[in-house]
Design a protein around this motif. Structure first.
Motif, PDB file in Angstrom:
ATOM      1  N   ASN A   1      -0.564   0.823  -7.962  1.00 21.10           N
ATOM      2  CA  ASN A   1       0.746   0.558  -7.165  1.00 21.10           C
ATOM      3  C   ASN A   1       1.564  -0.444  -8.081  1.00 21.10           C
ATOM      4  O   ASN A   1       2.765  -0.708  -7.671  1.00 21.10           O
ATOM      5  N   TRP A   2       0.985  -0.889  -9.030  1.00 24.27           N
ATOM      6  CA  TRP A   2       1.926  -1.742  -9.930  1.00 24.27           C
ATOM      7  C   TRP A   2       2.732  -1.205 -11.075  1.00 24.27           C
ATOM      8  O   TRP A   2       3.839  -1.829 -11.458  1.00 24.27           O
ATOM      9  N   ILE A   3       2.496  -0.036 -11.179  1.00 25.66           N
ATOM     10  CA  ILE A   3       3.272   0.618 -12.368  1.00 25.66           C
ATOM     11  C   ILE A   3       4.745   0.428 -12.219  1.00 25.66           C
ATOM     12  O   ILE A   3       5.412   0.164 -12.929  1.00 25.66           O
ATOM     13  N   VAL A   4       5.281   1.115 -11.163  1.00 24.11           N
ATOM     14  CA  VAL A   4       6.683   1.392 -10.904  1.00 24.11           C
ATOM     15  C   VAL A   4       7.460   0.050 -10.867  1.00 24.11           C
ATOM     16  O   VAL A   4       8.411  -0.187 -11.539  1.00 24.11           O
TER      17      VAL A   4
ATOM     18  N   LEU B   1       0.740  -1.229   0.158  1.00 29.97           N
ATOM     19  CA  LEU B   1       0.064  -0.122  -0.064  1.00 29.97           C
ATOM     20  C   LEU B   1       0.727   1.148   0.057  1.00 29.97           C
ATOM     21  O   LEU B   1       0.373   2.497  -0.259  1.00 29.97           O
ATOM     22  N   ASN B   2       2.103   1.141   0.184  1.00 28.02           N
ATOM     23  CA  ASN B   2       3.029   2.332   0.136  1.00 28.02           C
ATOM     24  C   ASN B   2       3.843   2.342  -1.064  1.00 28.02           C
ATOM     25  O   ASN B   2       4.749   3.370  -1.207  1.00 28.02           O
ATOM     26  N   LEU B   3       3.617   1.630  -2.163  1.00 27.64           N
ATOM     27  CA  LEU B   3       4.034   1.732  -3.378  1.00 27.64           C
ATOM     28  C   LEU B   3       3.725   3.027  -4.075  1.00 27.64           C
ATOM     29  O   LEU B   3       2.557   3.476  -3.651  1.00 27.64           O
ATOM     30  N   PRO B   4       4.637   3.639  -4.960  1.00 25.95           N
ATOM     31  CA  PRO B   4       4.081   4.791  -5.724  1.00 25.95           C
ATOM     32  C   PRO B   4       2.901   4.809  -6.508  1.00 25.95           C
ATOM     33  O   PRO B   4       2.485   3.755  -7.024  1.00 25.95           O
TER      34      PRO B   4
END
Length: 431
Positions: A402-405, A392-395
């Motif tokens: 949150n899956w893009i980076v 939940l802390n991903l960009p």
């Protein structure tokens, strides 16, 4: 002149096949919970629905409308698993049954209370079967006859709501992140998944109309997609606004199918129920026809003709009739985690396919897709209270991306690893 007419007919048909059960019930609910931030929610909805669907149409057109080619460079087995998952979701498990369930709850029950849902589901899917059994006729039937009636009925409802707003729009949204909610609701329509599949039906029709050149097929498919997208944006905007005008009348716990029924009844009275029944019936039937045809064509190609198109269509209609009797709310409830799992991987492959000619290394596709699936599985696990806080802390997590980076990083790593063999799928050059 004939070419323009063909583009409009195909574009109208594509609009109608996209505009089904979810497209009718999600925008008003989004407007309701967004209040005076409805434009923000609408923007997220359009990006996740129309924007991604248009990219999917272009990617599919480059692959001659074959879903297997869009997914192919992720690896033989993963592409089959992912392709089957998409088509089963679009087919008898989620999307097609939802069309019948929505038609019953929103179109039949308000007019004929007590009508047997099992009998209705049989009638609905007999109609679907009759209109689907000849795939070459699907687009012309929908685009020339059913869509214009659908558009007129929708215009009557939306214009009535603009001229006579049902109430003041709430200044306080009922949810914290309106934009993210718009994206989530856009996912729920399944239009991005549908776009890749429905392109098969569209391209088959374009070929039947005499357009054989590869570049021309891609161009006409894209132009038809733009026609459909413009129509969808106008209708979605109107429906989201209608929902916002009752944001002081209903709470977040309102039943989504009941919301649009009540809005229509307040705007147009008893005749409104008839108009809504026409809208729902046409919207859901056209989507059911398009998706049933696409599912039949996919599995026929996957099995190299061992499973006949007609056989698959009959099976899909029978199974969908059974599932539709579970009701809209139940179908939506168990569809959410499934869509959250397969959407990021599908979107990843769609975007990579658009640049497929420039990406020579198949490991870019494979690493990116597997990473999208891993992040998706962890996100879904988190939704089921399996605590994985870092996910939940991903960009961009607050926006549902949150899956893009991680996917970008995985793709870069994949580009430095030499593939065992080169891509065997040929794509048409984009126009």
């Amino acid at each position: 002149m004939q070419k323009m007419k063909d583009i409009m007919v195909v574009g109208f048909a594509l609009f109608a096949m996209f505009f089904g059960a979810g497209n009718l019930i999600f925008p008003p609910f989004l407007g309701l919970v967004s209040g005076d931030s409805w434009i923000t929610g609408f923007t997220g909805f359009i990006l996740a629905d129309v924007g991604l669907a248009l990219l999917a149409i272009l990617a599919s057109a480059k692959c001659n409308g074959e879903v297997s080619k869009v997914l192919g460079r992720s690896g033989k087995y993963l592409s089959i698993v992912l392709g089957c998952s998409i088509m089963i979701c679009l087919g008898p498990l989620l999307a097609i049954p939802r069309t019948a369930a929505t038609t019953y709850e929103m179109g039949i029950m308000p007019l004929v209370d007590g009508f047997n849902p099992i009998i209705f589901s049989i009638i609905f899917f007999v109609l679907t079967l009759v209109l689907t059994i000849k795939p070459s006729k699907v687009i012309d039937i929908i685009g020339s006859f059913l869509t214009p009636t659908l558009l007129i009925a929708l215009a009557v409802l939306i214009i009535a709501g603009i001229l006579n707003p049902l109430g003041d729009i709430s200044h306080t949204p009922m949810i914290d992140n309106v934009f993210a909610e718009g994206i989530n609701q856009g996912y729920q329509t399944m239009d991005t998944l549908g776009a890749a599949a429905l392109s098969t039906v569209v391209i088959a029709t374009i070929v039947n109309k005499g357009y054989k050149d590869e570049k021309l097929k891609v161009k006409l498919t894209l132009q038809a997609g733009i026609v459909a997208s413009i129509g969808l944006c106008l209708v979605y905007g109107g429906l989201t606004y209608l929902g916002a005008t009752v944001s002081n009348k209903y709470g977040i716990d309102v039943v989504q199918t009941s919301l649009i029924v009540n809005i229509t009844s307040m705007l147009l009275g008893q005749p409104g129920k008839i108009i809504l029944a026409i809208i729902v019936g046409l919207a859901c039937l056209t989507t059911s026809v398009g998706l049933t045809s696409a599912t039949g064509q996919y599995f026929t190609k996957l099995t190299n003709g061992k499973l006949k198109y007609e056989t698959i269509v009959i099976i899909v209609c029978i199974f969908s009739a059974i599932v539709s009797n579970f009701g809209v709310s139940t179908i939506i409830k168990f569809s959410a985690p499934i869509l959250s799992l397969i959407y990021p991987a599908t979107v990843t492959l769609i975007i990579l396919t658009l640049f497929g000619e420039k990406i020579k290394n198949d490991n870019v596709f494979k690493f990116s897709t597997y990473m999208a699936l891993i992040v998706s599985m962890l996100t879904v696990a988190n939704d089921f209270n399996i605590n994985i806080p870092f996910i939940l802390n991903l960009p961009f997590a607050q926006y549902g991306f949150n899956w893009i980076v991680p996917v970008v990083i995985a793709g870069i790593i994949g580009s430095f690893i030499k593939p065992k063999k080169s891509n065997k799928y040929k794509m048409s050059k984009a126009v």
